[in-house]
Structures are given as C-alpha cells and as structure tokens.
Write a protein that holds these residues in place. Structure first.
Motif, mmCIF file in Angstrom:
data_model
loop_
_atom_site.group_PDB
_atom_site.id
_atom_site.type_symbol
_atom_site.label_atom_id
_atom_site.label_comp_id
_atom_site.label_asym_id
_atom_site.label_seq_id
_atom_site.Cartn_x
_atom_site.Cartn_y
_atom_site.Cartn_z
ATOM 1 N N VAL A 125 -23.063 18.295 138.217
ATOM 2 C CA VAL A 125 -21.594 18.201 138.265
ATOM 3 C C VAL A 125 -21.157 18.164 139.715
ATOM 4 O O VAL A 125 -21.561 19.015 140.521
ATOM 5 C CB VAL A 125 -20.942 19.394 137.546
ATOM 6 C CG1 VAL A 125 -19.417 19.264 137.595
ATOM 7 C CG2 VAL A 125 -21.411 19.484 136.102
ATOM 8 N N ASP A 126 -20.362 17.161 140.056
ATOM 9 C CA ASP A 126 -19.797 17.050 141.391
ATOM 10 C C ASP A 126 -18.307 17.347 141.338
ATOM 11 O O ASP A 126 -17.625 16.993 140.365
ATOM 12 C CB ASP A 126 -20.011 15.638 141.953
ATOM 13 C CG ASP A 126 -21.473 15.368 142.267
ATOM 14 O OD1 ASP A 126 -22.237 16.357 142.368
ATOM 15 O OD2 ASP A 126 -21.839 14.180 142.384
ATOM 16 N N LYS A 127 -17.846 18.000 142.379
ATOM 17 C CA LYS A 127 -16.418 18.293 142.490
ATOM 18 C C LYS A 127 -15.834 17.425 143.603
ATOM 19 O O LYS A 127 -16.351 17.404 144.720
ATOM 20 C CB LYS A 127 -16.187 19.770 142.816
ATOM 21 C CG LYS A 127 -16.551 20.731 141.702
ATOM 22 C CD LYS A 127 -16.224 22.160 142.124
ATOM 23 C CE LYS A 127 -16.568 23.149 141.026
ATOM 24 N NZ LYS A 127 -16.241 24.546 141.429
ATOM 25 N N LYS A 149 -13.762 17.176 138.371
ATOM 26 C CA LYS A 149 -15.196 17.303 138.118
ATOM 27 C C LYS A 149 -15.736 15.979 137.575
ATOM 28 O O LYS A 149 -15.151 15.372 136.676
ATOM 29 C CB LYS A 149 -15.466 18.435 137.125
ATOM 30 C CG LYS A 149 -15.079 19.808 137.637
ATOM 31 C CD LYS A 149 -15.370 20.872 136.613
ATOM 32 C CE LYS A 149 -15.016 22.253 137.143
ATOM 33 N NZ LYS A 149 -13.556 22.374 137.398
ATOM 34 N N VAL A 150 -16.883 15.571 138.126
ATOM 35 C CA VAL A 150 -17.559 14.351 137.695
ATOM 36 C C VAL A 150 -18.909 14.755 137.125
ATOM 37 O O VAL A 150 -19.690 15.452 137.793
ATOM 38 C CB VAL A 150 -17.757 13.371 138.874
ATOM 39 C CG1 VAL A 150 -18.428 12.090 138.396
ATOM 40 C CG2 VAL A 150 -16.419 13.057 139.531
ATOM 41 N N VAL A 161 -21.289 10.247 133.080
ATOM 42 C CA VAL A 161 -20.911 10.297 131.671
ATOM 43 C C VAL A 161 -19.594 11.049 131.535
ATOM 44 O O VAL A 161 -19.135 11.702 132.472
ATOM 45 C CB VAL A 161 -21.999 10.987 130.810
ATOM 46 C CG1 VAL A 161 -23.304 10.206 130.841
ATOM 47 C CG2 VAL A 161 -22.234 12.415 131.300
ATOM 48 N N CYS A 162 -19.028 10.961 130.365
ATOM 49 C CA CYS A 162 -17.798 11.705 130.108
ATOM 50 C C CYS A 162 -18.127 13.160 129.780
ATOM 51 O O CYS A 162 -19.284 13.514 129.521
ATOM 52 C CB CYS A 162 -17.012 11.063 128.963
ATOM 53 S SG CYS A 162 -17.844 11.168 127.368
#
Length: 382
Positions: free
Chosen positions: A14-16, A34-35, A47-48
């Motif tokens: 997870v990237d912020k 968040k990605v 992804v979602c």
C-alpha cells in the motif's frame, strides 16, 4: 506468515500519496490517498480496494490499523510513547483488579469469565468511572481503546450471568400469576435471604454454626472428548458439598453409584458425619440452609437423623429452606470453582475428581475431600 510479517507485507503493498484535490469548505481530515497493489509474476499491479481486501481475506479496518502501526514499529526514536502506554495500561489494570467481581457460576459450562457487579451497566459508564478515579488521584489515564483491551486481557465482562429461572417469577412475567401472589413470593424470598445473612453474621461471631449444603451436578467417568465415548456406558459420580459460613471451610463428599444411590439416608449419613466431627471440638447450636428438594433435604429421615444427633450432643439443630427458585447459596461457589478446574480435563477414574477438587482452592484453605465407600453409609429409618 507471522502477524508481524503480515503487517510488513500489507505496508509494502500500500502506497500513500498526498491528496491532489481539496473539497472547498470541507471539514475532511483525510490527508492522503491510499493506492493498493498485488504481486503478479513478481510485479506489483495496481488493484482496487475491494479486490485487495478479498484476495488477502482481511477487513478494511485491519489495513488501516496496521498502516497506522507501521510508524510505531519502525520508529525507535520515541521509546517514551511506549513507556507511557504501558504505564496507562498498568493503571487501568490496577483499577479493574480493585473492583468487586462476581463468579461465573451460572455460565460456568460456557465461559470462564469474571463479571463486574451489575451496578455498572455499560462500558462507557465503567470507563467514565475509571477516568474520574484516575484524575482524582493524578494518575495517567488510558484511552478508551487501551482500557477495553485491558478488560479483554483480564477476561472480565459486564454481561450479567444467567440465573436459575424461577417458575413463579416466569409465570408472573407471562401474566399467569396475580400480583398479590407474586408479591408474597418475593417477600418470602427476601425473608429467607435476610435470615441467612443474620445467621451468617452470628456464625462469624462464633455463637452458632451456620452451614449451607447442596449436591453438585452429576459427573460422568470416564469424561473424554472422543466421540465414540458418547455411546459407551459411563459411571455416575456425585459430590455432596457442605460449606461452613463461619469459617469458609468446605467438605466435599465424592462418591459414585457403586458406593450408594441417591436416597435420603445417603444425605443423612453425610450430614451426621460432618456435624459429628464439627461438634467434637466446638459444641454449639447448628443452622443448616438447603434447598427444598424433598428426596434430598426435606424429609423425615434426614430430620430424624439430625434430631438424634442433637439429642446426643445436647444442642439445637435447625433446618432452614430457601424459597423455591431462589436457592443460590455460598456452596454454589464451590461447585463453580471445581467445574472451572475440570474444564478441558480428561477423567479416566472417579478418584481423579477428588484429586482435582483438592487442587481447586488454595486460600483460605484447600477443600477437604472425603471419598466414602459402601461401609460409610448408615441404614437410617424414619
């Protein structure tokens, strides 16, 4: 993966990124976006959120919680925050341990929790009392989350244990009993409770012997988790317990169906044996509290056996019966402790019940266990 490895994996997937657009006149506290990624052929693919959660089998709040902990795990430059949290947890634990608690007697087969007194109805009320207590003593105050975590760790709960349902109380609740009859029933219950309290105080002062007695729920031997054992014939084992209200002393008579059956002379033999030993060193009047079970307590065989003993010792023995449906006594706590000790234990021999009972209590004194054989029981007549 261990829990720590799972947290690190989520943090790496997870990237912020800072929010690129702010909504005008909005009070939103969201400072980042968040990605989410998943690895496909050793390559991170975006992804979602729904795909990310369902693929890993976790909840969104778990992800948010673990991402929040990432900085705490990696940040070793601020040990004071960890120390402060531990201090607050210890303060909350000290407060909870000081509160009076009820044994889980009526839920002992399904839970081993301790219950706070029913004066406290909600966790919010409990936390409010804790905050007031800590502030008044200038002690550190734990957050609501930390406080409830300590409550869970100490295996405490606010759930009020189930009680034996009284037929007359249930009938009145359903509208099948008049208010006059119900009021009289409650008055008798309260009078019996007051009577037991007064006799207990007298026993503590040393003027009389006050006892409560009851038979524990039937136990089976052997007692194992093997499903095939369900269809096998098992031996019935019983425990007749006598609790001394003056000294908190307890005598447990463990016997199985090969020694004697459940008839009035059996219980009379137990009472006569216990009282004979009790009165040898301290002869004074005796008050015995039991429920109103006819075959066990409320019959002429038991009464005549106690009468003969009273005449031989030149004392007065009084039998008192609690109101039907409201027969909770101090002796029930003994059965609760024993059943908690028996939880998840495998029993192969009846003698193991006696051994476990001796280990069940340490303070103020271990339970005294008697294992009579068929020669112990007397042939008493009415």
């Amino acid at each position: 993966m261990s829990w720590h490895e799972k947290k690190m994996y989520i943090a790496s997937m997870v990237d912020k990124t800072p929010t690129t657009r702010k909504t005008k006149n909005s009070n939103s506290r969201r400072s980042d976006t968040k990605v989410y990624y998943l690895k496909v052929n050793d390559k991170k693919e975006r992804v979602c959120l729904k795909t990310f959660l369902e693929t890993l089998g976790i909840k969104e709040w778990t992800v948010r919680y673990w991402l929040g902990e990432k900085t705490t795990i990696d940040n070793e430059s601020e040990p004071s925050a960890v120390v402060a949290t531990e201090t607050k947890k210890e303060s909350a634990r000290k407060y909870l341990m000081a509160l009076p608690k009820l044994p889980s007697h009526y839920c002992r087969q399904s839970t081993s929790k301790l219950y706070l007194e029913p004066i406290i109805q909600t966790k919010s009320q409990l936390y409010g009392l804790y905050v007031d207590y800590s502030v008044s003593r200038n002690e550190p105050v734990a957050s609501r989350k930390v406080f409830e975590g300590v409550l869970f760790e100490e295996n405490m709960s606010l759930f009020q244990p189930k009680k034996d349902a009284c037929d007359q109380c249930c009938a009145h609740k359903a509208g099948n009993m008049s208010d006059e009859q119900y009021i009289k029933h409650i008055e008798l219950k309260d009078l019996a409770r007051i009577e037991k309290t007064l006799d207990k105080e007298a026993a503590r002062k040393g003027t009389i012997h006050a006892l409560t007695a009851d038979l524990q729920a039937i136990k089976l031997c052997p007692s194992l988790n093997a499903s095939a054992l369900y269809f096998k014939t098992k031996l019935a084992v019983h425990n007749f317990t006598i609790y001394n209200l003056g000294t908190n002393g307890v005598a447990c008579y463990w016997f199985d169906e090969t020694a004697c059956d459940l008839k009035a002379t059996t219980y009379a033999s137990f009472l006569v044996d216990y009282l004979t030993k009790l009165l040898e060193n301290d002869p004074k009047d005796v008050v015995l509290f039991t429920d109103g079970c006819t075959a066990q307590n409320r019959n002429n065989i038991v009464s005549n056996a106690l009468l003969r003993l009273a005449m031989a010792k030149n004392i007065v023995i009084t039998q008192k019966y609690l109101e039907k449906g409201h027969t909770q006594m101090e002796v029930d706590s003994v059965h609760s402790v024993i059943e908690r000790k028996l939880k998840n234990r495998e029993i192969f021999l009846p003698s193991q019940y006696a051994t476990i009972t001796k280990e069940a209590r340490k303070v103020p004194s271990p339970y005294r266990v008697i294992t009579p054989d068929h020669t112990f029981f007397k042939k008493l007549c009415s």
